[in-house]
Design an enzyme around this catalytic site. Structure first.
Site, PDB file in Angstrom:
ATOM      1  N   HIS A  50       0.829  -1.206   0.000  1.00 60.10           N
ATOM      2  CA  HIS A  50       0.000   0.000   0.000  1.00 60.10           C
ATOM      3  C   HIS A  50       0.869   1.265   0.000  1.00 60.10           C
ATOM      4  O   HIS A  50       2.002   1.244   0.479  1.00 60.10           O
ATOM      5  CB  HIS A  50      -0.878   0.048   1.261  1.00 60.10           C
ATOM      6  CG  HIS A  50      -2.039  -0.906   1.247  1.00 60.10           C
ATOM      7  ND1 HIS A  50      -2.306  -1.764   2.291  1.00 60.10           N
ATOM      8  CD2 HIS A  50      -3.004  -1.106   0.329  1.00 60.10           C
ATOM      9  CE1 HIS A  50      -3.409  -2.465   2.005  1.00 60.10           C
ATOM     10  NE2 HIS A  50      -3.847  -2.082   0.823  1.00 60.10           N
ATOM     11  N   CYS A  80      -3.273   0.600   9.690  1.00 59.79           N
ATOM     12  CA  CYS A  80      -4.325  -0.277   9.124  1.00 59.79           C
ATOM     13  C   CYS A  80      -5.333  -0.759  10.141  1.00 59.79           C
ATOM     14  O   CYS A  80      -6.423  -1.208   9.772  1.00 59.79           O
ATOM     15  CB  CYS A  80      -3.688  -1.442   8.408  1.00 59.79           C
ATOM     16  SG  CYS A  80      -2.541  -2.312   9.434  1.00 59.79           S
TER      17      CYS A  80
HETATM   18  C1  CIR Z   1      -3.852  -7.517   3.388  1.00 54.37           C
HETATM   19  O1  CIR Z   1      -2.976  -8.025   2.659  1.00 54.37           O
HETATM   20  O2  CIR Z   1      -4.850  -6.964   2.938  1.00 54.37           O
HETATM   21  C2  CIR Z   1      -3.658  -7.600   4.892  1.00 54.37           C
HETATM   22  N1  CIR Z   1      -3.004  -8.805   5.239  1.00 54.37           N
HETATM   23  C3  CIR Z   1      -2.860  -6.422   5.404  1.00 54.37           C
HETATM   24  C4  CIR Z   1      -3.569  -5.113   5.190  1.00 54.37           C
HETATM   25  C5  CIR Z   1      -2.791  -3.956   5.695  1.00 54.37           C
HETATM   26  N2  CIR Z   1      -3.536  -2.779   5.502  1.00 54.37           N
HETATM   27  C6  CIR Z   1      -3.044  -1.550   5.581  1.00 54.37           C
HETATM   28  O3  CIR Z   1      -1.856  -1.385   5.779  1.00 54.37           O
HETATM   29  N3  CIR Z   1      -3.874  -0.552   5.399  1.00 54.37           N
END
Ligand code: CIR
Length: 258
Positions: free
Chosen positions: A166, A253
């Site tokens: 991201h 996140c």
């Molecule tokens: C994913 O791959 O979607 C999750 N394992 C991690 C998401 C992390 N999200 C973020 O940094 N906003």
């Protein structure tokens, strides 16, 4: 404009299925109890920083649903229901609808085939960046810009560096004019006009820091980055994110903030 002054947050408890969450390195096996402990510590710090935290129940059907930042975007002016780009996560948006309606007078939403993850959205006083990535498509980014305009704010479409999950995996806002980012992000030139603090080699994952009011939350495995931030006169609070990091996640996140 101070865009990191918050009074509220939404978080979601991790489900036992979180250990099956998406990750680049399949050999990294996270432990549920350790993730739950890191999450509890995180929620408790948000409370200590003065935020009213709405804690949503775990969703076993969605292993990555603890990462509430991705299916929605919020501002004091209103919320936008996004459409996560990973097939296993797209259903998380429906699970956010009611809570957004409870807290916000205006809830806009992206349409069919408009994919965007909140992890690709970085709010700064000057503009709101949305990074194209493997999760955020151009159609999603353009739709996001339109919705944001309806809320009276401007966004700029940028590029998330190749190999980075991201946009915010590699960048965060430290103060009104300073960004913490990886060397790859700094070299991309996207943050022209900002002062950049580049994460030292080996501490790239520190770039997903999170400013809440006057405190910078930072992973506890990044002493050199902590020193660089403290040298700016900013207050740093470190948190364990070792287990969460196995799921390619960091500090921003796990909450939506406004
Ligand atoms: C994913 O791959 O979607 C999750 N394992 C991690 C998401 C992390 N999200 C973020 O940094 N906003």
């Amino acid at each position: 404009m101070r865009v990191f002054d918050f009074t509220h947050a939404i978080v979601r408890e991790p489900s036992r299925s979180v250990v099956n969450g998406l990750r680049e390195d399949a050999s990294a096996t996270p432990d549920f109890e350790k993730i739950a402990a890191e999450h509890r510590a995180y929620v408790s710090v948000l409370g200590d920083l003065g935020l009213a935290v709405d804690v949503l129940p775990a969703l076993e059907g969605f292993p990555d649903s603890v990462f509430v930042e991705d299916p929605a975007f919020v501002l004091p002016e209103g919320a936008i229901l996004l459409r996560p780009g990973a097939p296993s996560r797209v259903g998380e948006r429906e699970e956010m609808r009611d809570v957004l309606k409870r807290h916000f007078g205006q809830v806009l939403e992206l349409g069919e085939n408009e994919y965007a993850d909140g992890g690709d959205i970085l709010v700064t006083p000057q503009t709101i960046f949305i990074g194209l990535s493997q999760r955020t498509t151009r159609a999603g980014a353009e739709a996001f810009c339109d919705k944001l305009k309806a809320l009276g704010r401007e966004a700029r479409i940028a590029q998330t560096p190749a190999g980075t999950l991201h946009f915010k995996t590699a960048s965060s806002l430290l103060d009104e004019t300073t960004i913490l980012c990886t060397a790859a992000m700094a070299q991309s030139g996207v943050f022209e006009g900002f002062r950049l603090i580049v994460t030292p080699a080996g501490e790239e994952a520190a770039a997903n820091a999170l400013r809440i009011n006057d405190t910078i939350l930072l992973g506890d495995r990044f002493p050199r980055t902590a020193e660089l931030i403290r040298a700016l006169g900013l207050s740093v609070k470190t948190l364990a994110v070792t287990e969460i990091a196995k799921l390619d996640a960091g500090l921003s996140c796990m909450s939506l903030r406004w």
